[in-house]
Scaffold this motif. Structure first.
Motif, PDB file in Angstrom:
ATOM      1  N   GLU A   1      26.192 -28.404  29.121  1.00  0.00           N
ATOM      2  CA  GLU A   1      27.001 -27.381  28.460  1.00  0.00           C
ATOM      3  C   GLU A   1      28.209 -28.018  27.789  1.00  0.00           C
ATOM      4  O   GLU A   1      28.556 -27.681  26.652  1.00  0.00           O
ATOM      5  CB  GLU A   1      27.448 -26.337  29.478  1.00  0.00           C
ATOM      6  CG  GLU A   1      26.332 -25.431  29.964  1.00  0.00           C
ATOM      7  CD  GLU A   1      26.817 -24.470  31.024  1.00  0.00           C
ATOM      8  OE1 GLU A   1      27.864 -24.730  31.646  1.00  0.00           O
ATOM      9  OE2 GLU A   1      26.148 -23.450  31.226  1.00  0.00           O
ATOM     10  N   THR A   2      28.862 -28.941  28.486  1.00  0.00           N
ATOM     11  CA  THR A   2      30.015 -29.637  27.908  1.00  0.00           C
ATOM     12  C   THR A   2      29.585 -30.464  26.707  1.00  0.00           C
ATOM     13  O   THR A   2      30.244 -30.456  25.656  1.00  0.00           O
ATOM     14  CB  THR A   2      30.668 -30.540  28.961  1.00  0.00           C
ATOM     15  OG1 THR A   2      31.087 -29.743  30.069  1.00  0.00           O
ATOM     16  CG2 THR A   2      31.867 -31.272  28.377  1.00  0.00           C
TER      17      THR A   2
ATOM     18  N   TYR B   1      28.890 -20.280  25.390  1.00  0.00           N
ATOM     19  CA  TYR B   1      28.235 -19.295  26.250  1.00  0.00           C
ATOM     20  C   TYR B   1      27.675 -20.004  27.486  1.00  0.00           C
ATOM     21  O   TYR B   1      26.501 -20.349  27.530  1.00  0.00           O
ATOM     22  CB  TYR B   1      27.108 -18.579  25.490  1.00  0.00           C
ATOM     23  CG  TYR B   1      27.572 -17.914  24.216  1.00  0.00           C
ATOM     24  CD1 TYR B   1      28.147 -16.646  24.250  1.00  0.00           C
ATOM     25  CD2 TYR B   1      27.453 -18.558  22.988  1.00  0.00           C
ATOM     26  CE1 TYR B   1      28.580 -16.044  23.085  1.00  0.00           C
ATOM     27  CE2 TYR B   1      27.890 -17.962  21.817  1.00  0.00           C
ATOM     28  CZ  TYR B   1      28.444 -16.694  21.870  1.00  0.00           C
ATOM     29  OH  TYR B   1      28.873 -16.099  20.719  1.00  0.00           O
ATOM     30  N   PRO B   2      28.532 -20.278  28.454  1.00  0.00           N
ATOM     31  CA  PRO B   2      28.059 -21.006  29.633  1.00  0.00           C
ATOM     32  C   PRO B   2      26.948 -20.259  30.359  1.00  0.00           C
ATOM     33  O   PRO B   2      26.898 -19.026  30.374  1.00  0.00           O
ATOM     34  CB  PRO B   2      29.317 -21.122  30.510  1.00  0.00           C
ATOM     35  CG  PRO B   2      30.216 -20.025  30.025  1.00  0.00           C
ATOM     36  CD  PRO B   2      29.942 -19.880  28.563  1.00  0.00           C
ATOM     37  N   VAL B   3      26.030 -21.036  30.945  1.00  0.00           N
ATOM     38  CA  VAL B   3      24.906 -20.460  31.680  1.00  0.00           C
ATOM     39  C   VAL B   3      25.392 -20.049  33.061  1.00  0.00           C
ATOM     40  O   VAL B   3      25.686 -20.892  33.903  1.00  0.00           O
ATOM     41  CB  VAL B   3      23.745 -21.463  31.793  1.00  0.00           C
ATOM     42  CG1 VAL B   3      22.615 -20.866  32.622  1.00  0.00           C
ATOM     43  CG2 VAL B   3      23.242 -21.849  30.407  1.00  0.00           C
TER      44      VAL B   3
ATOM     45  N   SER C   1      17.956 -23.515  25.345  1.00  0.00           N
ATOM     46  CA  SER C   1      18.686 -22.252  25.366  1.00  0.00           C
ATOM     47  C   SER C   1      20.165 -22.454  25.054  1.00  0.00           C
ATOM     48  O   SER C   1      20.761 -21.701  24.275  1.00  0.00           O
ATOM     49  CB  SER C   1      18.518 -21.587  26.737  1.00  0.00           C
ATOM     50  OG  SER C   1      19.253 -20.383  26.808  1.00  0.00           O
ATOM     51  N   ILE C   2      20.761 -23.468  25.651  1.00  0.00           N
ATOM     52  CA  ILE C   2      22.181 -23.758  25.396  1.00  0.00           C
ATOM     53  C   ILE C   2      22.396 -24.081  23.920  1.00  0.00           C
ATOM     54  O   ILE C   2      23.317 -23.574  23.273  1.00  0.00           O
ATOM     55  CB  ILE C   2      22.653 -24.915  26.290  1.00  0.00           C
ATOM     56  CG1 ILE C   2      22.630 -24.496  27.767  1.00  0.00           C
ATOM     57  CG2 ILE C   2      24.054 -25.370  25.891  1.00  0.00           C
ATOM     58  CD1 ILE C   2      22.842 -25.645  28.731  1.00  0.00           C
ATOM     59  N   TYR C   3      21.539 -24.920  23.365  1.00  0.00           N
ATOM     60  CA  TYR C   3      21.641 -25.318  21.955  1.00  0.00           C
ATOM     61  C   TYR C   3      21.436 -24.120  21.038  1.00  0.00           C
ATOM     62  O   TYR C   3      22.165 -23.927  20.054  1.00  0.00           O
ATOM     63  CB  TYR C   3      20.595 -26.392  21.678  1.00  0.00           C
ATOM     64  CG  TYR C   3      20.581 -26.943  20.272  1.00  0.00           C
ATOM     65  CD1 TYR C   3      21.634 -27.707  19.787  1.00  0.00           C
ATOM     66  CD2 TYR C   3      19.490 -26.725  19.430  1.00  0.00           C
ATOM     67  CE1 TYR C   3      21.608 -28.233  18.496  1.00  0.00           C
ATOM     68  CE2 TYR C   3      19.446 -27.245  18.147  1.00  0.00           C
ATOM     69  CZ  TYR C   3      20.507 -27.996  17.686  1.00  0.00           C
ATOM     70  OH  TYR C   3      20.477 -28.510  16.406  1.00  0.00           O
TER      71      TYR C   3
END
Length: 404
Positions: free
Chosen positions: A119-120, A126-128, A179-181
């Protein structure tokens, strides 16, 4: 509601994503659904269907009209009511996987820390907070390959016997990285694309096309390393992580860059691209028959766009599959030496489209010849930056001899 009625309900109305705005113009085809509005709309509905408890809830979560939300929710409920008893009675036992061990891995310190690091690294806004993992039973559990995807914070993975708990957990990290990307702001994703476009290398288009999968595969390999206590994976087996000609290799190349970035506190947008550095728009002519399928099988392009949209991507490498009967009219004015090459059975030619975009012409006397050109091209260890790439002279002489 019968299965036939459910199918009729899905056929009514506009397909999801059909009314979404067009993507671009961009230098390249976006390598994530967030940059392709129709795909983004479909993925949003998929994610909402997992969480919605009623049609109105689906309407609010997915941004659908009341009519469309009711139509889709009714169809999904039709199958959910029938599948749930099967899952409780026998489906659960069809999953050849120790789900308790998977939960332990995903809740453990190593993978929780890795998700935080990713995430960093992705500068995620939008943190998981929660990842919901779905192990999907398959008709043939003994298969040696399965599919996986994500929708929002939901990760879906086909559970096959070839996956142990560690492999499955690492796949969760792969899809979570996607998903993060995918949830990154569009402005940041287009800025990242521009970083590749500004790099002075003819391969920038391909490096960008592979980035999303390479990044996620690197996260998967890093998860496997942590689960193995630093032992790592078999560096000689490109099929460990992905069944694809290029993605496993790109993932391994990205692994080192990802480790260095996490250790140095740099990110995907600050410092990663220079240390990481093949998207194609495929335009088959009607007369080339199965050549398009051959191209996909032999060269496995990451992104493909149609003849109606390729011009929106100014730096894209464009591949034309075409027969000799049409190639002269289409390209002789731009590339005069093309006409001389039609005396061969087939050829591959590369010319400049823009400052950093190429036109690659794969032409043959007929569709089988175009397929043979593709197969020959796939065997080349490298490609010249411009001019003739290969020609099938020998095959032509054999054909002429048979005709005589």
């Amino acid at each position: 509601m019968s299965l036939r009625k459910a199918a009729r309900m899905l056929e009514r109305g506009q397909p999801i994503g059909k009314t979404a705005p067009q993507a671009g113009p961009f230098p390249y085809v976006g390598n994530t659904a967030a940059l392709q509005p129709s795909l983004a709309a479909q993925r949003q509905v998929m994610a909402a269907l997992f969480d919605a408890s009623r049609a109105n809830d689906l309407r609010q979560r997915a941004g659908l009209s009341a009519e469309d939300a009711g139509r889709v929710f009714s169809v999904v409920e039709h199958f959910r009511r029938r599948l749930n008893p099967w899952w409780q009675s026998s489906g659960r036992g069809a999953v050849p996987l120790d789900l308790r061990r998977v939960r332990a891995h995903l809740r453990g310190r190593d993978l929780s820390r890795l998700i935080s690091d990713l995430e960093t690294f992705s500068e995620s806004d939008y943190p998981v907070t929660e990842i919901r993992v779905h192990a999907i039973p398959v008709p043939v559990p003994s298969a040696d390959a399965g599919n996986a995807t994500f929708a929002g914070n939901h990760v879906l993975i086909e559970a096959i016997r070839a996956l142990d708990a560690e492999d499955f957990s690492a796949l969760v990290l792969h899809e979570s990285t996607h998903s993060i990307y995918d949830r990154s702001p569009t402005s940041r994703l287009t800025a990242l694309m521009d970083l590749f476009a500004k790099i002075n290398t003819p391969q920038a288009s391909g490096f960008y096309a592979l980035l999303n999968e390479a990044h996620a595969t690197a996260a998967q390999l890093l998860a496997l390393e942590r689960l193995d206590g630093g032992v790592g994976i078999d560096a000689t087996n490109d099929h460990d992580a992905y069944r694809h000609a290029f993605i496993p290799r790109a993932g391994r190349a990205a692994l080192r860059a990802l480790k260095e970035s996490i250790a140095a506190g740099s990110t995907l947008y600050r410092g990663f691209v220079p240390s990481y550095i093949r998207a194609v728009a495929l335009l088959p002519a009607e007369k080339t028959g199965d050549a398009s399928s051959t191209f996909h099988a032999e060269l496995q392009p990451i992104n493909v766009v149609g003849a109606d949209s390729w011009r929106r991507y100014s730096r894209l490498d464009v591949v034309f599959l075409i027969t000799h009967a049409d190639v002269v009219e289409a390209f002789a004015s731009s590339f005069p030496d093309i006409a001389l090459l039609t005396s061969t059975r087939g050829f591959a030619y590369r010319g400049s489209r823009t400052e950093q975009g190429s036109v690659i012409i794969l032409s043959g006397v007929d569709a089988p010849a175009v397929s043979d050109v593709i197969k020959a091209l796939a065997r080349l260890p490298s490609l010249p930056e411009t001019g003739l790439l290969l020609k099938l002279d020998v095959e032509l002489r054999k054909d002429m001899h048979r005709q005589n």
